[in-house]
Scaffold this motif. Structure first.
Motif, mmCIF file in Angstrom:
data_model
loop_
_atom_site.group_PDB
_atom_site.id
_atom_site.type_symbol
_atom_site.label_atom_id
_atom_site.label_comp_id
_atom_site.label_asym_id
_atom_site.label_seq_id
_atom_site.Cartn_x
_atom_site.Cartn_y
_atom_site.Cartn_z
ATOM 1 N N LYS A 40 0.741 -1.107 0.059
ATOM 2 C CA LYS A 40 0.148 -0.036 0.142
ATOM 3 C C LYS A 40 0.770 1.246 0.074
ATOM 4 O O LYS A 40 0.366 2.317 0.007
ATOM 5 C CB LYS A 40 -0.854 0.093 1.292
ATOM 6 N N HIS A 41 2.028 0.980 -0.083
ATOM 7 C CA HIS A 41 2.979 2.307 -0.156
ATOM 8 C C HIS A 41 3.594 2.815 -1.347
ATOM 9 O O HIS A 41 3.778 4.065 -1.397
ATOM 10 C CB HIS A 41 4.199 1.790 0.879
ATOM 11 N N LEU A 42 3.430 2.036 -2.329
ATOM 12 C CA LEU A 42 3.594 2.533 -3.670
ATOM 13 C C LEU A 42 2.455 2.495 -4.523
ATOM 14 O O LEU A 42 1.704 1.476 -4.669
ATOM 15 C CB LEU A 42 4.609 1.423 -4.499
ATOM 16 N N ASP A 43 2.073 3.422 -5.344
ATOM 17 C CA ASP A 43 0.967 3.395 -6.183
ATOM 18 C C ASP A 43 1.434 2.897 -7.466
ATOM 19 O O ASP A 43 2.384 2.329 -7.766
ATOM 20 C CB ASP A 43 0.583 5.012 -6.630
ATOM 21 N N ALA A 44 0.314 2.800 -8.346
ATOM 22 C CA ALA A 44 0.520 1.604 -9.586
ATOM 23 C C ALA A 44 1.404 2.285 -10.461
ATOM 24 O O ALA A 44 2.159 1.787 -11.145
ATOM 25 C CB ALA A 44 -0.867 1.703 -10.075
ATOM 26 N N LYS A 45 1.444 3.759 -10.529
ATOM 27 C CA LYS A 45 2.381 4.361 -11.734
ATOM 28 C C LYS A 45 3.803 4.257 -11.136
ATOM 29 O O LYS A 45 4.713 3.886 -11.932
ATOM 30 C CB LYS A 45 2.138 5.841 -11.724
ATOM 31 N N THR A 46 4.188 4.472 -9.972
ATOM 32 C CA THR A 46 5.440 3.873 -9.265
ATOM 33 C C THR A 46 6.011 2.671 -9.352
ATOM 34 O O THR A 46 7.180 2.558 -9.930
ATOM 35 C CB THR A 46 5.562 4.414 -7.734
#
Length: 112
Positions: A40-46
């Motif tokens: 939950k710490h990185l979004d899909a784009k990252t």
């Protein structure tokens, strides 16, 4: 130049056939690729930017085809992708330097 859309479509067709022959192989990969609830710490784009950088370092055209399209869907800009790829280039050069030092060490420790 590669037609990445055609490449991706052809690869998906071939992967589908492989999955029919060895379904557990695809299931294993899908398990690894599925974002887990605790991620939950990185979004899909990252995650897609990281995937593209890794695709470059592993020289995987299939990964480039799939994750370029996915990065576009997440709203990644060309500038963000270029920055992520710059990190990949820097790490490849750094890794070459580190492994070059290992060659020197191996050579020095080898008996004639």
């Amino acid at each position: 130049m590669t037609d990445w859309n055609a490449y991706r479509a052809n690869m998906q067709k071939n992967v589908k056939e492989l999955a029919q022959l060895t379904p557990n192989t695809l299931k294993g990969l899908q398990t690894l690729e599925t974002p887990l609830p605790e991620l939950k710490h990185l979004d899909a784009k990252t995650r897609e930017l990281i995937a593209l950088a890794v695709a470059v370092t592993t020289r995987c055209d299939g990964c480039i085809a799939v994750h370029s399209a996915a990065a576009r869907k997440t709203g990644a800009s060309k500038e963000e992708i270029a920055e992520a790829l710059g990190v990949a280039v820097a790490l490849n050069a750094g890794a070459a330097l580190v492994y070059s030092s290992r060659v020197m060490e191996a050579f020095d420790s080898t008996e004639s």
